[in-house]
Design a protein around this motif. Sequence first.
Motif, PDB file in Angstrom:
ATOM      1  N   ALA A 124      20.431  33.716 -39.581  1.00 22.12           N
ATOM      2  CA  ALA A 124      21.618  34.488 -39.225  1.00 22.12           C
ATOM      3  C   ALA A 124      21.220  35.923 -38.885  1.00 22.12           C
ATOM      4  O   ALA A 124      21.649  36.484 -37.870  1.00 22.12           O
ATOM      5  CB  ALA A 124      22.624  34.475 -40.372  1.00 22.12           C
ATOM      6  N   ASP A 125      20.389  36.493 -39.724  1.00 23.41           N
ATOM      7  CA  ASP A 125      19.999  37.882 -39.496  1.00 23.41           C
ATOM      8  C   ASP A 125      19.212  38.045 -38.198  1.00 23.41           C
ATOM      9  O   ASP A 125      19.350  39.055 -37.509  1.00 23.41           O
ATOM     10  CB  ASP A 125      19.171  38.391 -40.677  1.00 23.41           C
ATOM     11  CG  ASP A 125      19.143  39.909 -40.734  1.00 23.41           C
ATOM     12  OD1 ASP A 125      20.235  40.505 -40.820  1.00 23.41           O
ATOM     13  OD2 ASP A 125      18.052  40.498 -40.660  1.00 23.41           O
ATOM     14  N   SER A 126      18.406  37.065 -37.871  1.00 22.90           N
ATOM     15  CA  SER A 126      17.604  37.166 -36.647  1.00 22.90           C
ATOM     16  C   SER A 126      18.495  37.268 -35.409  1.00 22.90           C
ATOM     17  O   SER A 126      18.153  37.937 -34.437  1.00 22.90           O
ATOM     18  CB  SER A 126      16.657  35.964 -36.530  1.00 22.90           C
ATOM     19  OG  SER A 126      17.351  34.807 -36.110  1.00 22.90           O
ATOM     20  N   VAL A 127      19.634  36.609 -35.472  1.00 17.60           N
ATOM     21  CA  VAL A 127      20.566  36.635 -34.347  1.00 17.60           C
ATOM     22  C   VAL A 127      21.251  38.000 -34.233  1.00 17.60           C
ATOM     23  O   VAL A 127      21.583  38.465 -33.147  1.00 17.60           O
ATOM     24  CB  VAL A 127      21.606  35.514 -34.504  1.00 17.60           C
ATOM     25  CG1 VAL A 127      22.822  35.776 -33.671  1.00 17.60           C
ATOM     26  CG2 VAL A 127      20.978  34.177 -34.132  1.00 17.60           C
ATOM     27  N   LEU A 128      21.426  38.653 -35.372  1.00 22.60           N
ATOM     28  CA  LEU A 128      22.092  39.961 -35.363  1.00 22.60           C
ATOM     29  C   LEU A 128      21.255  41.035 -34.664  1.00 22.60           C
ATOM     30  O   LEU A 128      21.772  42.094 -34.302  1.00 22.60           O
ATOM     31  CB  LEU A 128      22.428  40.397 -36.787  1.00 22.60           C
ATOM     32  CG  LEU A 128      23.514  39.593 -37.491  1.00 22.60           C
ATOM     33  CD1 LEU A 128      23.894  40.247 -38.802  1.00 22.60           C
ATOM     34  CD2 LEU A 128      24.752  39.443 -36.611  1.00 22.60           C
ATOM     35  N   ALA A 129      19.978  40.764 -34.483  1.00 28.19           N
ATOM     36  CA  ALA A 129      19.145  41.704 -33.729  1.00 28.19           C
ATOM     37  C   ALA A 129      19.736  41.912 -32.340  1.00 28.19           C
ATOM     38  O   ALA A 129      19.734  43.026 -31.812  1.00 28.19           O
ATOM     39  CB  ALA A 129      17.711  41.182 -33.641  1.00 28.19           C
ATOM     40  N   GLY A 130      20.251  40.846 -31.749  1.00 31.72           N
ATOM     41  CA  GLY A 130      20.874  40.935 -30.429  1.00 31.72           C
ATOM     42  C   GLY A 130      22.116  41.806 -30.444  1.00 31.72           C
ATOM     43  O   GLY A 130      22.323  42.625 -29.538  1.00 31.72           O
ATOM     44  N   VAL A 131      22.928  41.655 -31.458  1.00 29.62           N
ATOM     45  CA  VAL A 131      24.135  42.471 -31.577  1.00 29.62           C
ATOM     46  C   VAL A 131      23.761  43.942 -31.712  1.00 29.62           C
ATOM     47  O   VAL A 131      24.323  44.816 -31.055  1.00 29.62           O
ATOM     48  CB  VAL A 131      24.970  42.033 -32.805  1.00 29.62           C
ATOM     49  CG1 VAL A 131      26.189  42.929 -32.960  1.00 29.62           C
ATOM     50  CG2 VAL A 131      25.382  40.581 -32.689  1.00 29.62           C
ATOM     51  N   LEU A 132      22.791  44.176 -32.568  1.00 30.35           N
ATOM     52  CA  LEU A 132      22.322  45.532 -32.799  1.00 30.35           C
ATOM     53  C   LEU A 132      21.847  46.162 -31.495  1.00 30.35           C
ATOM     54  O   LEU A 132      22.111  47.332 -31.216  1.00 30.35           O
ATOM     55  CB  LEU A 132      21.168  45.472 -33.806  1.00 30.35           C
ATOM     56  CG  LEU A 132      20.887  46.683 -34.675  1.00 30.35           C
ATOM     57  CD1 LEU A 132      22.132  47.138 -35.409  1.00 30.35           C
ATOM     58  CD2 LEU A 132      19.782  46.366 -35.668  1.00 30.35           C
ATOM     59  N   ASN A 133      21.173  45.387 -30.713  1.00 33.11           N
ATOM     60  CA  ASN A 133      20.682  45.863 -29.431  1.00 33.11           C
ATOM     61  C   ASN A 133      21.841  46.162 -28.469  1.00 33.11           C
ATOM     62  O   ASN A 133      21.830  47.166 -27.764  1.00 33.11           O
ATOM     63  CB  ASN A 133      19.745  44.815 -28.818  1.00 33.11           C
ATOM     64  CG  ASN A 133      19.072  45.332 -27.570  1.00 33.11           C
ATOM     65  OD1 ASN A 133      18.399  46.359 -27.605  1.00 33.11           O
ATOM     66  ND2 ASN A 133      19.294  44.644 -26.457  1.00 33.11           N
ATOM     67  N   ASP A 134      22.838  45.299 -28.495  1.00 33.13           N
ATOM     68  CA  ASP A 134      23.995  45.484 -27.613  1.00 33.13           C
ATOM     69  C   ASP A 134      24.752  46.773 -27.917  1.00 33.13           C
ATOM     70  O   ASP A 134      25.390  47.332 -27.028  1.00 33.13           O
ATOM     71  CB  ASP A 134      24.972  44.307 -27.762  1.00 33.13           C
ATOM     72  CG  ASP A 134      24.409  43.020 -27.148  1.00 33.13           C
ATOM     73  OD1 ASP A 134      23.401  43.108 -26.424  1.00 33.13           O
ATOM     74  OD2 ASP A 134      24.980  41.950 -27.395  1.00 33.13           O
ATOM     75  N   VAL A 135      24.714  47.206 -29.156  1.00 36.65           N
ATOM     76  CA  VAL A 135      25.472  48.401 -29.524  1.00 36.65           C
ATOM     77  C   VAL A 135      24.573  49.618 -29.740  1.00 36.65           C
ATOM     78  O   VAL A 135      24.997  50.617 -30.324  1.00 36.65           O
ATOM     79  CB  VAL A 135      26.322  48.161 -30.805  1.00 36.65           C
ATOM     80  CG1 VAL A 135      27.316  47.032 -30.575  1.00 36.65           C
ATOM     81  CG2 VAL A 135      25.443  47.880 -32.006  1.00 36.65           C
ATOM     82  N   SER A 136      23.354  49.527 -29.245  1.00 40.00           N
ATOM     83  CA  SER A 136      22.404  50.620 -29.510  1.00 40.00           C
ATOM     84  C   SER A 136      22.850  51.940 -28.885  1.00 40.00           C
ATOM     85  O   SER A 136      22.519  53.008 -29.387  1.00 40.00           O
ATOM     86  CB  SER A 136      21.006  50.232 -28.995  1.00 40.00           C
ATOM     87  OG  SER A 136      21.067  49.986 -27.604  1.00 40.00           O
ATOM     88  N   ASP A 137      23.628  51.866 -27.815  1.00 36.79           N
ATOM     89  CA  ASP A 137      24.075  53.092 -27.151  1.00 36.79           C
ATOM     90  C   ASP A 137      25.366  53.649 -27.745  1.00 36.79           C
ATOM     91  O   ASP A 137      25.791  54.752 -27.399  1.00 36.79           O
ATOM     92  CB  ASP A 137      24.291  52.837 -25.654  1.00 36.79           C
ATOM     93  CG  ASP A 137      22.959  52.670 -24.919  1.00 36.79           C
ATOM     94  OD1 ASP A 137      21.922  53.087 -25.479  1.00 36.79           O
ATOM     95  OD2 ASP A 137      22.968  52.118 -23.808  1.00 36.79           O
ATOM     96  N   VAL A 138      26.002  52.892 -28.593  1.00 41.05           N
ATOM     97  CA  VAL A 138      27.282  53.310 -29.155  1.00 41.05           C
ATOM     98  C   VAL A 138      27.069  54.386 -30.216  1.00 41.05           C
ATOM     99  O   VAL A 138      26.110  54.330 -30.987  1.00 41.05           O
ATOM    100  CB  VAL A 138      28.014  52.093 -29.781  1.00 41.05           C
ATOM    101  CG1 VAL A 138      29.314  52.527 -30.425  1.00 41.05           C
ATOM    102  CG2 VAL A 138      28.256  51.024 -28.728  1.00 41.05           C
ATOM    103  N   GLY A 139      27.945  55.365 -30.253  1.00 42.48           N
ATOM    104  CA  GLY A 139      27.827  56.391 -31.279  1.00 42.48           C
ATOM    105  C   GLY A 139      28.167  57.792 -30.813  1.00 42.48           C
ATOM    106  O   GLY A 139      28.280  58.701 -31.605  1.00 42.48           O
ATOM    107  N   GLY A 140      28.406  57.973 -29.537  1.00 45.64           N
ATOM    108  CA  GLY A 140      28.663  59.322 -29.048  1.00 45.64           C
ATOM    109  C   GLY A 140      30.136  59.635 -28.823  1.00 45.64           C
ATOM    110  O   GLY A 140      30.518  60.783 -28.691  1.00 45.64           O
TER     111      GLY A 140
END
Lengths: 235, 235
Positions: free
Chosen positions: B72-88
């Motif tokens: 499950a956690d390995s798949v979340l790497a993709g999600v994390l990558n998808d939102v890497s630009d979010v935060g500004g």
Amino acid sequence: MAEQREQQQTRTRRRVRTSHSIEAVLAAAVGILDESGAQGLTIRALATRLGGGPASIYWYVSGRDELLDLAADSVLAGVLNDVSDVGGGDPIDDLRTIAVAMFDAIVDRPWLGAYAMRDTGQQVNSRKLYEKIGEQVMRLELSPRQCFHGTSAIVGFVIGTAADMGQEPPAAVVSGEMDRDDYLAGATAEWRALDPAEYPFIHHIVDEFATHDDRDQFRAGLDLLLAGLRLTAGR
Amino acid sequence: MAEQREQQQTRTRRRVRTSHSIEAVLAAAVGILDESGAQGLTIRALATRLGGGPASIYWYVSGRDELLDLAADSVLAGVLNDVSDVGGGDPIDDLRTIAVAMFDAIVDRPWLGAYAMRDTGQQVNSRKLYEKIGEQVMRLELSPRQCFHGTSAIVGFVIGTAADMGQEPPAAVVSGEMDRDDYLAGATAEWRALDPAEYPFIHHIVDEFATHDDRDQFRAGLDLLLAGLRLTAGR
DNA sequence: ACCTGAACACCGTTCAAGT
DNA sequence: ACCTGAACACCGTTCAAGT
């Protein structure tokens, strides 16, 4: 003559064949679930507790899944009863009362989180509880669509949060609270050991985490949701 | 001479012993999970897919539970990558973006709901995602306690709602969407057949239920929660 | 370091047969 | 109507042994 013997057996002879009822089956299932969690509820363990063979269970239930669903639902009868008087006050307050009652039940029985409110077709009490929550939301005078969304959100939040909190710790201990504290202490230590530059948020809240109470945490989240709902309802 | 043979084996001989890596193990596990759900992921099925014996899995993973957590956690790497630009941007908008990304991932992979974000000690990407959400909440300038509660509420809501929606229907079909529609139609019919006097709310929203979209439902609930959070933050 | 073989101690479920 | 006996086809996990 055959009839006579039949009657004698029924009246006087010690039963060699055990006989249960769906209520007895579910009560025994809940007993095992409380003692050893969902993992401990095997068809064979249940049959042994009832004094019969595994195959007998299948007379009352189509399989292990349905057993879990019905056992969970049977427990919700108590919750439903606890909130039977709720419904006359402020709708948001009533919603909070019902949600907290559900949460408390799941805290008492961590296995509940995964099986409560799963299938309102089969789970009567789950359906009644859903209805009860929905009726409070209805009083907020929203559109059917908003009612549906609001009710689903509350149910989702309660079940989701409770299921998450009720998870057995990785080490899988199904016992007292010393273990729970140990688990919390261990997780806290791990968090403190993380690089503060990489995990500023986790460091920011680690003290809160270390001393937190699940119930407070749940109520705080619920209040956010209810505040949003009240805002939408404009009252 | 023994060394020579050893080398020959390594260089030229066809490998008789299969050899994997944790990445290969998790990728194969995810493959099975996508095809047949959590129930289909047996140690033996995984070993077969990897071309080895069941015992070899235990070199990489302590047991089936850890396997599920890590997959499950390995798949979340993709999600994390998808939102890497979010935060500004606006913190609340950013939170919505991250939450929706997580939800979408779980809709794609229903088995994810039950295992994502379970153990931040073991699940690196879950921890990073939790951190990422928390960092947005931090920008709302709340107290550490409020930050902790707000973040937990969002995570609980996302995972809880998604897990609930991702549940396999009672009949346990792991296939196309025709079945999903059938299931919805069946549930709708059951609801319509209920006594309107006993179930006023269910009748009030049954049309919404019949035509609802899980994603809309999720977003509506999320917006309630975020509205409450924004209100608390006073901005 | 990493895998195999083979066993141990279980499972859920089915079904003919009994009462 | 409700249960038993006995089997079928699996499981996760362990561990000595191999390479």
